[in-house]
Design an enzyme around this catalytic site. Structure first.
Site, PDB file in Angstrom:
ATOM      1  CG  ASP A  18      -1.946   1.060   1.262  1.00  0.00           C
ATOM      2  OD1 ASP A  18      -2.261   1.616   0.185  1.00  0.00           O
ATOM      3  OD2 ASP A  18      -2.453   1.366   2.354  1.00  0.00           O
ATOM      4  CG  ASP A  20      -1.747   7.645   1.017  1.00  0.00           C
ATOM      5  OD1 ASP A  20      -1.238   8.762   1.185  1.00  0.00           O
ATOM      6  OD2 ASP A  20      -2.235   7.272  -0.068  1.00  0.00           O
ATOM      7  CG  ASP A 194      -2.780   2.225   6.401  1.00  0.00           C
ATOM      8  OD1 ASP A 194      -2.906   2.066   5.166  1.00  0.00           O
ATOM      9  OD2 ASP A 194      -3.316   3.155   7.020  1.00  0.00           O
TER      10      ASP A 194
END
Length: 241
Positions: A18, A20, A194
């Protein structure tokens, strides 16, 4: 569980990341994130060491990923898999529903509150309230109402954002598509993310014996955990040593 020692092996694994809060720290606005010194070099070296089996899997559009990681143009999936660039550079775009009626429904709320940001993507709308966290419920209610009579969308909640995305796209499906192509095919998938938007990716990689690594706190299907984006960057640098 904590991240196991030797969680990543260049000889057998395919690495999916991922963006961000995994590679870069969160910022008040999506365009304000900072790419830490050394990250692009680390990704370039990781891709080379893994025989090319490294890809970014993000909710961001590909053009934003390319902007932040320039001059790299990695294999990548954007907008939760709506758009995908394979290792050979071939582009795939899924058909998406129109967002025009959603825009018309949500624009008045955004116009009333300077702290809100409505991010327009291909076949998706993300309503960010990071600068106005007290408006969380108003944003969720507005997005839910906007989607009530719209087919082809799914509501997705993330960190200080609520999003309408194409129902047929998710990060698990994007990773599955990569895993059918060289240089990913035949490797063990490892996915680091996240947010709740990454849970479909964790579910898919682990269903076939791969490893999901959750960044930060919160409930997750991931079998392993790492503390922060800074810790991810440190780990990636260490596996190159």
């Amino acid at each position: 569980m904590p991240l196991p020692n030797h969680a990543y092996d260049f000889s057998v694994d395919a690495l999916f990341l991922d963006f961000d809060n995994t590679l870069v720290d969160l910022a008040p606005r999506p365009e304000s994130v900072l790419v830490p010194p050394g990250l692009i070099t680390s990704l370039q070296r990781l891709q080379r060491a893994a025989g090319g089996a490294l890809a970014i899997v993000s909710g961001r559009p590909l053009e934003q990923i390319d902007h932040f990681l320039a001059p790299l143009r990695l294999p990548a999936a954007g907008v939760h898999g709506v758009e995908r660039r394979s290792a050979d550079g071939c582009m795939t775009q899924l058909p998406v529903p129109s967002i025009e009626r959603l825009l018309a429904h949500l624009n008045p709320l955004v116009a009333q509150h300077a702290g809100l940001l409505l991010e327009v993507k291909r076949g998706a709308l993300a309503l960010h309230y990071r600068r106005a966290p007290e408006l969380e419920q108003a944003c969720v209610q507005a997005m839910t109402a906007a989607l009530r009579h719209e087919a082809g969308f799914a509501l997705l909640r993330g960190k200080m954002v609520v999003e309408a995305k194409a129902a047929d796209a998710d990060k698990g499906s994007a990773i599955a598509a990569f895993m059918q192509e060289p240089p990913f095919i035949g490797r063990r998938p490892v996915f680091i993310g996240d947010d709740s938007t990454d849970e479909a990716g964790f579910a898919w990689v682990q269903s076939g014996g791969g490893l999901g690594i959750k960044v930060g706190p919160g409930d997750s299907l991931a079998h392993a955990r790492i503390a922060s984006a800074a810790a991810v960057r440190t780990m990636l640098a260490q596996v190159l040593q």
